[in-house]
Design a protein around this motif. Structure first.
Motif, PDB file in Angstrom:
ATOM      1  N   HIS A 110       0.830  -1.205   0.000  1.00 32.60           N
ATOM      2  CA  HIS A 110       0.000   0.000   0.000  1.00 32.60           C
ATOM      3  C   HIS A 110       0.866   1.256   0.000  1.00 32.60           C
ATOM      4  CE1 HIS A 110      -4.218  -1.160   0.114  1.00 32.60           C
ATOM      5  NE2 HIS A 110      -3.803  -2.275   0.679  1.00 32.60           N
ATOM      6  N   TYR A 111       1.982   1.203   0.712  1.00 36.31           N
ATOM      7  CA  TYR A 111       2.900   2.344   0.672  1.00 36.31           C
ATOM      8  C   TYR A 111       3.513   2.456  -0.719  1.00 36.31           C
ATOM      9  CZ  TYR A 111       6.937   5.249   1.428  1.00 36.31           C
ATOM     10  OH  TYR A 111       7.860   6.249   1.311  1.00 36.31           O
ATOM     11  N   GLU A 112       3.917   1.322  -1.271  1.00 32.87           N
ATOM     12  CA  GLU A 112       4.582   1.321  -2.581  1.00 32.87           C
ATOM     13  C   GLU A 112       3.679   1.901  -3.663  1.00 32.87           C
ATOM     14  OE1 GLU A 112       7.518   1.679  -3.919  1.00 32.87           O
ATOM     15  OE2 GLU A 112       8.091  -0.063  -2.739  1.00 32.87           O
ATOM     16  N   GLN A 113       2.405   1.580  -3.576  1.00 33.37           N
ATOM     17  CA  GLN A 113       1.469   2.097  -4.573  1.00 33.37           C
ATOM     18  C   GLN A 113       1.447   3.631  -4.550  1.00 33.37           C
ATOM     19  OE1 GLN A 113      -2.727   1.415  -3.845  1.00 33.37           O
ATOM     20  NE2 GLN A 113      -3.145   1.386  -6.026  1.00 33.37           N
ATOM     21  N   LEU A 114       1.445   4.204  -3.364  1.00 28.15           N
ATOM     22  CA  LEU A 114       1.407   5.670  -3.240  1.00 28.15           C
ATOM     23  C   LEU A 114       2.708   6.293  -3.733  1.00 28.15           C
ATOM     24  CD1 LEU A 114      -0.207   5.837   0.299  1.00 28.15           C
ATOM     25  CD2 LEU A 114      -1.318   6.391  -1.870  1.00 28.15           C
ATOM     26  N   ARG A 115       3.812   5.630  -3.399  1.00 26.70           N
ATOM     27  CA  ARG A 115       5.111   6.153  -3.833  1.00 26.70           C
ATOM     28  C   ARG A 115       5.226   6.083  -5.361  1.00 26.70           C
ATOM     29  NH1 ARG A 115      10.525   3.938  -0.913  1.00 26.70           N
ATOM     30  NH2 ARG A 115       9.659   1.941  -1.574  1.00 26.70           N
ATOM     31  N   LEU A 116       4.798   4.968  -5.936  1.00 23.51           N
ATOM     32  CA  LEU A 116       4.863   4.827  -7.401  1.00 23.51           C
ATOM     33  C   LEU A 116       3.902   5.796  -8.091  1.00 23.51           C
ATOM     34  CD1 LEU A 116       5.104   0.941  -7.832  1.00 23.51           C
ATOM     35  CD2 LEU A 116       6.899   2.625  -8.269  1.00 23.51           C
ATOM     36  N   ALA A 117       2.752   6.050  -7.469  1.00 22.36           N
ATOM     37  CA  ALA A 117       1.797   6.992  -8.069  1.00 22.36           C
ATOM     38  C   ALA A 117       2.425   8.383  -8.161  1.00 22.36           C
ATOM     39  CB  ALA A 117       0.512   7.041  -7.256  1.00 22.36           C
ATOM     40  N   ARG A 118       3.191   8.754  -7.141  1.00 20.79           N
ATOM     41  CA  ARG A 118       3.880  10.050  -7.197  1.00 20.79           C
ATOM     42  C   ARG A 118       4.951  10.036  -8.289  1.00 20.79           C
ATOM     43  NH1 ARG A 118       5.790  11.874  -1.286  1.00 20.79           N
ATOM     44  NH2 ARG A 118       6.600  13.618  -2.500  1.00 20.79           N
ATOM     45  N   LEU A 119       5.668   8.934  -8.387  1.00 20.49           N
ATOM     46  CA  LEU A 119       6.715   8.846  -9.413  1.00 20.49           C
ATOM     47  C   LEU A 119       6.111   8.818 -10.818  1.00 20.49           C
ATOM     48  CD1 LEU A 119       9.120   6.297  -7.685  1.00 20.49           C
ATOM     49  CD2 LEU A 119       9.471   8.759  -7.958  1.00 20.49           C
ATOM     50  N   ALA A 120       4.914   8.249 -10.921  1.00 19.64           N
ATOM     51  CA  ALA A 120       4.241   8.179 -12.225  1.00 19.64           C
ATOM     52  C   ALA A 120       3.724   9.556 -12.651  1.00 19.64           C
ATOM     53  CB  ALA A 120       3.097   7.170 -12.174  1.00 19.64           C
ATOM     54  N   ASP A 121       3.871  10.521 -11.772  1.00 22.06           N
ATOM     55  CA  ASP A 121       3.457  11.898 -12.043  1.00 22.06           C
ATOM     56  C   ASP A 121       4.708  12.788 -12.151  1.00 22.06           C
ATOM     57  OD1 ASP A 121       1.423  13.680 -12.444  1.00 22.06           O
ATOM     58  OD2 ASP A 121       1.133  14.146 -10.315  1.00 22.06           O
ATOM     59  N   SER A 122       5.869  12.143 -12.256  1.00 19.12           N
ATOM     60  CA  SER A 122       7.145  12.882 -12.209  1.00 19.12           C
ATOM     61  C   SER A 122       7.349  13.767 -13.432  1.00 19.12           C
ATOM     62  CB  SER A 122       8.300  11.882 -12.115  1.00 19.12           C
ATOM     63  OG  SER A 122       9.543  12.544 -12.206  1.00 19.12           O
ATOM     64  N   ALA A 123       8.065  14.864 -13.202  1.00 16.09           N
ATOM     65  CA  ALA A 123       8.430  15.748 -14.305  1.00 16.09           C
ATOM     66  C   ALA A 123       9.556  15.130 -15.142  1.00 16.09           C
ATOM     67  CB  ALA A 123       8.879  17.104 -13.760  1.00 16.09           C
ATOM     68  N   TYR A 124      10.256  14.150 -14.589  1.00 10.78           N
ATOM     69  CA  TYR A 124      11.367  13.506 -15.312  1.00 10.78           C
ATOM     70  C   TYR A 124      10.793  12.357 -16.161  1.00 10.78           C
ATOM     71  CZ  TYR A 124      15.857  11.060 -15.908  1.00 10.78           C
ATOM     72  OH  TYR A 124      16.957  10.429 -16.433  1.00 10.78           O
ATOM     73  N   THR A 125      10.788  12.570 -17.464  1.00 15.56           N
ATOM     74  CA  THR A 125      10.035  11.697 -18.378  1.00 15.56           C
ATOM     75  C   THR A 125      10.373  10.197 -18.253  1.00 15.56           C
ATOM     76  OG1 THR A 125      10.068  13.578 -19.865  1.00 15.56           O
ATOM     77  CG2 THR A 125       9.211  11.518 -20.755  1.00 15.56           C
ATOM     78  N   PRO A 126      11.647   9.800 -18.306  1.00 15.85           N
ATOM     79  CA  PRO A 126      11.918   8.350 -18.250  1.00 15.85           C
ATOM     80  C   PRO A 126      11.366   7.707 -16.975  1.00 15.85           C
ATOM     81  CG  PRO A 126      13.932   9.578 -18.750  1.00 15.85           C
ATOM     82  CD  PRO A 126      12.892  10.598 -18.409  1.00 15.85           C
ATOM     83  N   LEU A 127      11.438   8.435 -15.878  1.00 13.79           N
ATOM     84  CA  LEU A 127      10.939   7.908 -14.603  1.00 13.79           C
ATOM     85  C   LEU A 127       9.420   7.813 -14.612  1.00 13.79           C
ATOM     86  CD1 LEU A 127      11.353   7.050 -11.690  1.00 13.79           C
ATOM     87  CD2 LEU A 127      11.502   9.454 -11.038  1.00 13.79           C
ATOM     88  N   ARG A 128       8.773   8.840 -15.165  1.00 20.75           N
ATOM     89  CA  ARG A 128       7.308   8.842 -15.225  1.00 20.75           C
ATOM     90  C   ARG A 128       6.812   7.620 -16.004  1.00 20.75           C
ATOM     91  NH1 ARG A 128       6.566  13.720 -17.342  1.00 20.75           N
ATOM     92  NH2 ARG A 128       6.302  13.070 -19.487  1.00 20.75           N
ATOM     93  N   GLN A 129       7.492   7.338 -17.118  1.00 19.35           N
ATOM     94  CA  GLN A 129       7.063   6.209 -17.957  1.00 19.35           C
ATOM     95  C   GLN A 129       7.281   4.867 -17.258  1.00 19.35           C
ATOM     96  OE1 GLN A 129       9.455   7.241 -21.336  1.00 19.35           O
ATOM     97  NE2 GLN A 129       7.841   8.494 -22.279  1.00 19.35           N
ATOM     98  N   LEU A 130       8.432   4.709 -16.642  1.00 16.66           N
ATOM     99  CA  LEU A 130       8.709   3.450 -15.943  1.00 16.66           C
ATOM    100  C   LEU A 130       7.736   3.253 -14.777  1.00 16.66           C
ATOM    101  CD1 LEU A 130      10.418   0.925 -15.322  1.00 16.66           C
ATOM    102  CD2 LEU A 130      11.958   2.393 -14.002  1.00 16.66           C
ATOM    103  N   ALA A 131       7.542   4.317 -13.995  1.00 18.35           N
ATOM    104  CA  ALA A 131       6.694   4.204 -12.796  1.00 18.35           C
ATOM    105  C   ALA A 131       5.252   3.852 -13.165  1.00 18.35           C
ATOM    106  CB  ALA A 131       6.748   5.495 -11.986  1.00 18.35           C
ATOM    107  N   ALA A 132       4.772   4.341 -14.302  1.00 16.49           N
ATOM    108  CA  ALA A 132       3.399   4.031 -14.720  1.00 16.49           C
ATOM    109  C   ALA A 132       3.237   2.519 -14.933  1.00 16.49           C
ATOM    110  CB  ALA A 132       3.049   4.798 -15.987  1.00 16.49           C
ATOM    111  N   ARG A 133       4.257   1.891 -15.521  1.00 17.29           N
ATOM    112  CA  ARG A 133       4.189   0.436 -15.746  1.00 17.29           C
ATOM    113  C   ARG A 133       4.242  -0.319 -14.419  1.00 17.29           C
ATOM    114  NH1 ARG A 133       7.928   1.545 -19.836  1.00 17.29           N
ATOM    115  NH2 ARG A 133       9.632   0.515 -18.750  1.00 17.29           N
ATOM    116  N   LEU A 134       5.139   0.109 -13.553  1.00 13.35           N
ATOM    117  CA  LEU A 134       5.269  -0.577 -12.259  1.00 13.35           C
ATOM    118  C   LEU A 134       3.984  -0.427 -11.438  1.00 13.35           C
ATOM    119  CD1 LEU A 134       8.907   0.337 -11.115  1.00 13.35           C
ATOM    120  CD2 LEU A 134       8.162  -1.372 -12.757  1.00 13.35           C
TER     121      LEU A 134
END
Lengths: 259, 130
Positions: A110-134
């Motif tokens: 449950h913590y990981e989901q919230l952390r990944l959701a923030r990363l999936a909203d990242s301004a850094y494009t490669p990270l945003r794309q990876l985090a969305a898949r995870l």
């Protein structure tokens, strides 16, 4: 943002390592259950979900490797214990108590989901794309953990007692999940790790309490002290050094070897 | 290549091995669809306590090692079936004419396919409507 400003490199490496190390160690702990889960079907499901955690860790280690000019394998295995950023909760040995394994997975995911959701909203494009898949895969893992917490809570007197005592035992360790990584404020202000989605502790504890209530169990979750220093700063439990020695045993035999 | 050292500490059970709560579990049949629009084909079965658990098990068992568009799980008890002994499924009398064999349609079919009209039809806009 396609290229990361150089002053954000170290903070981002630290943050990504905290995610990857949590997943790597948790995946390793869960993989220990292969052949031992309470039902054949669950054995395969749990092992398969452990592989997801390892795959997520690998993808993140590759990204860290790209930032540092190293191979992902060297990032994963080539560090000392103090250089790992995982929290105490994932280091915990479950002593093959299924309720502890499920509770640990439940609280972490449950913590990981919230952390990944923030990363999936990242301004850094490669990270945003990876985090969305995870993140998409993380939701499956949460469904699995939630189901089991409810089943054990509403199951037999034994399953109920065991999941309750597992939650009681793990709840005090949860603060470590929220411990900030080095230089995280710079990542937040630049939108690399945006503060979207509101207060993380509130969201997390609401999600946890909903499932726990549905399971007719209880858990007391305390907001972590902001100055707590533990796994994110490289301070690990005693069990961790032994665990790492074992994990890195093959790598250390021949660090440059190709698989 | 060994397993984790922690596995040396797996608790040993004395007496009878605890058996899974078989009475709580029901068999579910699993169907997988490899691509959208393609048929769902039978993949196997899982034992689970309820529908959601069955779907979760099915996904981890059958949905992971190949690209998969959708999964179905069906409680075995929901399947209406014929009885091997009591029910006649196939006919006993000679009704060969029911099979599409022995009809010399190959030549006719080829001729039909080579017609200009058929070709025009295939290329026409109308094909997009089907």
């Amino acid at each position: 943002m396609d290229v990361l400003p150089s002053e954000l490199k170290n903070p981002l490496v630290d943050l990504l390592l905290s995610v990857a190390d949590d997943k790597f160690i948790l995946g390793h702990r869960n993989a220990d259950w292969t052949g031992l889960a309470p039902m054949l079907e669950e054995d395969i499901a749990f092992s398969s979900l452990a592989q997801d955690d390892l795959a997520h860790a690998m993808a993140l280690y590759e990204m860290v490797g790209g930032l540092l000019g190293k191979r992902g394998d060297d990032v994963a295995y080539g560090r000392t214990a103090a250089e790992y950023r995982c929290c105490t909760l994932v280091e915990l040995h479950d002593e093959f108590d299924w309720a502890v394994a499920i509770a640990r997975q439940f609280l972490c995911d449950h913590y990981e989901q919230l952390r990944l959701a923030r990363l999936a909203d990242s301004a850094y494009t490669p990270l945003r794309q990876l985090a969305a898949r995870l993140l998409a895969e993380e939701r499956l893992a949460i469904g699995h953990a939630d189901q089991w917490v409810v089943r054990l809570g509403r199951g037999t007197p034994e399953s109920r007692t065991r999941i309750q005592s597992a939650l009681d035992r793990l709840a005090p360790l949860c603060g470590g999940l929220f411990e900030p990584t080095g230089g995280v404020a710079a990542l937040e202000s630049t939108g690399v790790f945006p503060k979207s989605g509101g207060d993380m502790f509130d969201s997390w504890s609401n999600a946890i309490q909903n499932v726990v209530e549905n399971a007719t169990l209880r858990i007391t979750l305390a907001r972590p002290a902001p100055d707590a220093a533990g796994g994110r700063g490289g301070k690990h439990s005693e069990a961790f050094a032994a665990l790492l020695d074992e994990l890195a045993e093959v790598y250390r035999t021949e660090p440059g070897a190709a698989w | 290549m060994g397993l984790s050292k922690y596995r040396a500490s797996i608790p040993e059970y004395r007496g009878d091995l605890p058996s899974p709560a078989e009475g709580d579990l029901k068999p579910y049949e699993v169907f997988i669809q490899l691509e959208r629009g393609k048929p769902h084909t039978y993949a196997g079965s899982v034992d689970a306590a309820d529908d959601q658990m069955a779907l979760m098990f099915a996904r981890e068992h059958f949905g992971r090692d190949q690209a998969c568009a959708q999964l179905w799980v069906v409680p075995r008890s929901a399947i209406i079936r014929t009885d091997y002994e009591r029910d006649l499924v196939f006919r006993l009398t000679d009704q060969d004419y029911r099979f599409a064999k022995g009809y010399p349609v190959g030549e006719k079919w080829k001729k039909f396919m080579s017609q200009k009209e058929y070709n025009d039809y295939k290329q026409g806009d109308i094909k997009d409507h089907f």
